[in-house]
Design an enzyme around this catalytic site. Structure first.
Site, PDB file in Angstrom:
ATOM      1  N   LYS A 188       9.275  -7.699  -4.326  1.00 45.28           N
ATOM      2  CA  LYS A 188       9.394  -7.910  -5.671  1.00 45.28           C
ATOM      3  C   LYS A 188       8.901  -6.696  -6.186  1.00 45.28           C
ATOM      4  O   LYS A 188       9.014  -6.077  -7.485  1.00 45.28           O
ATOM      5  CB  LYS A 188       8.678  -8.919  -6.437  1.00 45.28           C
ATOM      6  CG  LYS A 188       9.484 -10.133  -6.497  1.00 45.28           C
ATOM      7  CD  LYS A 188       8.859 -11.162  -7.344  1.00 45.28           C
ATOM      8  CE  LYS A 188       9.516 -12.493  -7.207  1.00 45.28           C
ATOM      9  NZ  LYS A 188       8.540 -13.597  -8.052  1.00 45.28           N
ATOM     10  N   MET A 232      12.515   1.428   5.166  1.00 42.91           N
ATOM     11  CA  MET A 232      12.615   2.643   5.805  1.00 42.91           C
ATOM     12  C   MET A 232      11.410   3.252   6.700  1.00 42.91           C
ATOM     13  O   MET A 232      11.233   4.380   6.843  1.00 42.91           O
ATOM     14  CB  MET A 232      12.658   3.630   4.377  1.00 42.91           C
ATOM     15  CG  MET A 232      13.701   3.388   3.618  1.00 42.91           C
ATOM     16  SD  MET A 232      14.348   4.777   2.451  1.00 42.91           S
ATOM     17  CE  MET A 232      12.946   4.848   1.640  1.00 42.91           C
ATOM     18  N   GLY A 233      10.748   2.253   7.568  1.00 47.13           N
ATOM     19  CA  GLY A 233       9.716   2.485   8.118  1.00 47.13           C
ATOM     20  C   GLY A 233       8.396   2.843   7.665  1.00 47.13           C
ATOM     21  O   GLY A 233       8.137   2.415   6.379  1.00 47.13           O
ATOM     22  N   GLN A 235      15.506  -2.937  -7.770  1.00 50.04           N
ATOM     23  CA  GLN A 235      16.294  -2.681  -6.394  1.00 50.04           C
ATOM     24  C   GLN A 235      16.569  -4.299  -6.246  1.00 50.04           C
ATOM     25  O   GLN A 235      17.746  -4.650  -5.866  1.00 50.04           O
ATOM     26  CB  GLN A 235      15.429  -2.413  -5.645  1.00 50.04           C
ATOM     27  CG  GLN A 235      16.129  -2.326  -4.071  1.00 50.04           C
ATOM     28  CD  GLN A 235      15.235  -1.667  -3.066  1.00 50.04           C
ATOM     29  OE1 GLN A 235      15.589  -0.400  -3.289  1.00 50.04           O
ATOM     30  NE2 GLN A 235      14.452  -2.228  -2.322  1.00 50.04           N
ATOM     31  N   HIS A 265       5.562  -4.842   4.180  1.00 50.32           N
ATOM     32  CA  HIS A 265       6.467  -5.007   4.895  1.00 50.32           C
ATOM     33  C   HIS A 265       6.330  -6.387   5.779  1.00 50.32           C
ATOM     34  O   HIS A 265       7.221  -6.806   6.139  1.00 50.32           O
ATOM     35  CB  HIS A 265       6.749  -3.773   5.828  1.00 50.32           C
ATOM     36  CG  HIS A 265       7.265  -2.680   5.215  1.00 50.32           C
ATOM     37  ND1 HIS A 265       6.649  -1.537   4.953  1.00 50.32           N
ATOM     38  CD2 HIS A 265       8.267  -2.441   4.301  1.00 50.32           C
ATOM     39  CE1 HIS A 265       6.950  -0.657   4.236  1.00 50.32           C
ATOM     40  NE2 HIS A 265       8.052  -1.332   3.946  1.00 50.32           N
TER      41      HIS A 265
HETATM   42  O1  PAF Z   1      13.297  -0.789  -0.228  1.00 48.58           O
HETATM   43  C1  PAF Z   1      13.353   0.157   0.591  1.00 48.58           C
HETATM   44  O2  PAF Z   1      12.791   0.553   1.677  1.00 48.58           O
HETATM   45  C2  PAF Z   1      14.829   0.809   0.756  1.00 48.58           C
HETATM   46  O3  PAF Z   1      15.251   0.981  -0.651  1.00 48.58           O
HETATM   47  C3  PAF Z   1      15.696  -0.209   1.491  1.00 48.58           C
HETATM   48  C4  PAF Z   1      16.211  -1.491   0.723  1.00 48.58           C
HETATM   49  C5  PAF Z   1      15.420  -0.226   2.852  1.00 48.58           C
HETATM   50  C6  PAF Z   1      17.362   0.782   1.485  1.00 48.58           C
HETATM   51  O4  PAF Z   1      17.034   1.768   2.179  1.00 48.58           O
END
Ligand code: PAF
Length: 282
Positions: free
Chosen positions: A145, A26-27, A150, A33
């Site tokens: 993780k 999501m930036g 999720q 990341h």
């Molecule tokens: O983990 C995230 O940043 C978000 O939940 C994802 C997987 C990009 C989905 O919007």
């Protein structure tokens, strides 16, 4: 780095590749990341990231409007990490009509922990990830993780829909003091940032108690809740769960792999973290 803003541009560009390796985000990118991007790189013939702040996974009172949009620095970081393609649709490009067809993940996994405190969150996550998968058509996708539930949900969705995508879980990236990196850490003021490490310390204390042979898990959880509450946190949960299904373990669990999971609010910021625990002997 090629930047696609529409599904058509993305598909045209990716048509030349056989094995896209994908990192959805999501930036507001941080080193965690970028570690996912670097992990994805050798796994495919083209590395694709997405930036999309997904309205569907935010509750009405949550931070969708204020979620940091840091486009220029995100692009710079992705380039430096060796990302080949960035998919950055706006809402009209990804959801040209209201997304009324949604993925409803198994409530046994989706309605507990994060799903309990953020109802509908995993419907939003699974729906957008399914849609992003359709756009990118990756052969492999890497998820952190840190968002443990999720990651489990995505694995389950991929298995149930027989999607030809290998899901890779990446270890949580931590600051020197142990705080799990998160885009929301940027909301913390200096005092809160110094305090924030207590969340991972609480998880560590839970893990150590289990490894030391303590078997009253409810007592371990209650102690952790109390310790954080006394420091001024508002914990949603600090729990010990089976790694297989995130349900409460039963004793003698005979070496069942566990994970300690936590979500707690510090000031106005809600943080989550988790720690896998080496299987304790019964
Ligand atoms: O983990 C995230 O940043 C978000 O939940 C994802 C997987 C990009 C989905 O919007």
């Amino acid at each position: 780095m090629y930047i696609a803003h529409t599904i058509a541009e993305l598909r045209d560009h990716l048509a030349a590749f056989k094995r896209p390796a994908f990192v959805p985000t999501m930036g507001n990118l941080h080193d965690g990341h970028l570690a996912l991007i670097r992990q994805a790189k050798p796994l495919g013939d083209v590395t694709v990231a997405s930036i999309f702040v997904n309205r569907l996974q935010f509750l009405p009172h949550e931070d969708f409007d204020t979620y940091p949009r840091t486009w220029d620095s995100d692009c710079e970081k992705l380039r430096a990490a060796g990302c080949d393609v960035l998919f950055a649709p706006d809402e009209k490009a990804l959801y040209p009509e209201p997304q009324t067809c949604k993925v409803h993940p198994d409530p046994a996994l989706a309605d507990i922990l994060e799903g309990h405190f953020r109802p509908g969150f995993f419907v939003g996550v699974c729906t957008v990830v399914m849609k992003l998968f359709q756009c990118v058509q990756p052969r492999v996708a890497v998820f952190g993780k840190k968002d443990y539930q999720q990651l489990m949900m995505i694995r389950h969705m991929v298995r149930q829909f027989a999607l030809p995508i290998e899901i890779v879980g990446s270890e949580t990236f931590r600051a020197d003091d142990g705080l799990a990196l998160s885009s929301r850490n940027g909301y913390l003021n200096n005092g809160e940032r110094a305090e924030a490490v207590q969340l991972s310390k609480a998880l560590k204390a839970m893990a150590e108690a289990v490894q030391a042979g303590e078997r009253d898990l409810a007592a371990i959880e209650a102690r952790a809740m109390q310790a954080l509450t006394e420091r001024g946190w508002q914990p949603d949960y600090l729990v010990l769960r089976r790694r297989t299904d995130l349900q409460a373990p039963t004793f003698g669990m005979n070496g069942e792999p566990l994970v300690a999971l936590a979500a707690a609010r510090l000031g106005g910021t809600r943080l989550i973290d988790n720690l896998e625990i080496e299987a304790p002997a019964s």
